[in-house]
Enzyme design. Structure first.
Site, PDB file in Angstrom:
ATOM      1  N   GLU A 122      16.490  -7.762  -1.225  1.00 60.76           N
ATOM      2  CA  GLU A 122      15.914  -7.451  -2.535  1.00 60.76           C
ATOM      3  C   GLU A 122      16.286  -8.517  -3.551  1.00 60.76           C
ATOM      4  O   GLU A 122      17.391  -9.078  -3.489  1.00 60.76           O
ATOM      5  CB  GLU A 122      16.445  -6.081  -3.011  1.00 60.76           C
ATOM      6  N   GLU A 189       7.277  -3.036  -4.822  1.00 59.39           N
ATOM      7  CA  GLU A 189       7.531  -1.594  -4.939  1.00 59.39           C
ATOM      8  C   GLU A 189       7.380  -1.133  -6.388  1.00 59.39           C
ATOM      9  O   GLU A 189       7.965  -1.725  -7.304  1.00 59.39           O
ATOM     10  CB  GLU A 189       8.945  -1.247  -4.421  1.00 59.39           C
TER      11      GLU A 189
HETATM   12  O1  KIV Z   1      14.469   0.861   2.581  1.00 62.60           O
HETATM   13  C1  KIV Z   1      13.245   1.042   2.594  1.00 62.60           C
HETATM   14  O2  KIV Z   1      12.711   1.987   3.200  1.00 62.60           O
HETATM   15  C2  KIV Z   1      12.403   0.106   1.846  1.00 62.60           C
HETATM   16  C3  KIV Z   1      10.970   0.474   1.639  1.00 62.60           C
HETATM   17  C4  KIV Z   1      10.876   1.437   0.516  1.00 62.60           C
HETATM   18  C5  KIV Z   1      10.112  -0.713   1.412  1.00 62.60           C
HETATM   19  O3  KIV Z   1      12.883  -0.900   1.415  1.00 62.60           O
END
Ligand code: KIV
Length: 286
Positions: A122, A189
């Site tokens: 991220e 997201e």
């Molecule tokens: O951890 C997860 O499931 C994610 C998705 C929401 C993309 O990063």
């Protein structure tokens, strides 16, 4: 269900090709062996072992507590159940933020020990040197911008991102920087649809949306959300494709009631004994 004979493993080339042809990419999360087999059988393109496992499988309040050890445990189980989907393993919080050498090491562990095809992390422009180093090590990286759950505390909670022109432009700059750093795809997201659409148009790599509208190059949902198995948080972007929670609870109640009235196990679930052996056994008890 019959698996087509000509079915091939999804690779980075498949994903790039889908983007070029305008064919939407499908992605789901999975955290264990049986789920991975189901997702694979449904011919979903990409399978994410998300750190969301902390919330939907391990019962944590957020994704923050998830460890590398937990990720590796679940990645290995998913890898054992996957033949075709392109797999992505999430780098958990604090496994890549402290220094670049540790980030490369942990990304490598997700491939070497977790048997994933790629990793996801991220963050925006600030992650560029880390992404470049991981990619240089030969590891495909998926970016994740917009609502980044690992930093939800800093974001003030699980909130839609890019709602102002300034923040939308920052998201576009982040996406372009991640692409230039070598990401093969980016998760967007909880971003307004118009912002996600413009980012998807400007990038050469696929965008995979979750709460980012229909113009992304692909879509991802959390397995437990889409099957109605997790009801603690219900974001607006979740579509329930089934209500397995009710189905499962009903099955458990029927099982309990069957036991209570001696309906289970019945003859068909019981191992018989040859009549002569049974007689000898019972006679020897007298
Ligand atoms: O951890 C997860 O499931 C994610 C998705 C929401 C993309 O990063």
């Amino acid at each position: 269900m019959q698996i087509p004979m000509n079915r091939k493993k999804v690779t980075l080339l498949t994903l790039q090709d889908k983007k070029k042809r305008g064919q939407p990419i499908s992605m789901l999360t999975a955290y264990d062996y049986p789920t991975a087999m189901l997702v694979d059988e449904a011919e979903i393109d990409m399978l994410l072992v998300g750190d969301s496992l902390g919330m939907v499988v391990l019962g944590y309040e957020s994704t923050v507590p998830v460890s590398m050890r937990e990720m590796l445990h679940h990645c290995r189980a998913v890898a054992r159940g996957t033949k075709y989907a392109f797999t992505v393993g999430d780098l958990p919080f604090m496994s890549y933020q402290v220094d670049i050498a540790t980030a490369v090491h942990n990304a490598g562990r997700l491939l070497k020990n977790g048997r994933m095809d790629s990793v996801k992390l991220e963050g925006g422009q600030e992650m560029v040197p880390t992404i470049e180093a991981i990619v240089r090590a030969g590891i495909p990286v998926m970016g994740h911008i917009g609502l980044t759950p690992q930093s939800q505390s800093k974001l003030g909670g699980y909130r839609v991102q890019g709602k102002t022109a300034v923040s939308a432009l920052k998201l576009l700059a982040d996406a372009l920087a991640l692409e230039a750093a070598g990401c093969f795809a980016i998760v967007l997201e909880a971003v307004p649809a118009v912002v996600a659409a413009k980012i998807s148009q400007r990038l050469h790599i696929p965008t995979i949306g979750i709460g980012a509208g229909a113009s992304c190059d692909g879509q991802v949902l959390v397995f437990h959300d889409m099957l109605g198995l997790y009801n603690q948080i219900q974001p607006r972007f979740v579509k329930n494709y089934a209500d397995l929670r009710s189905t499962i609870i009903e099955a458990f109640i029927t099982y309990r009631e069957d036991i209570a009235v001696h309906n289970f196990p019945s003859e068909e679930h019981t191992y018989p004994m040859k009549a002569e052996e049974e007689k000898i056994f019972l006679d020897s008890l007298d």
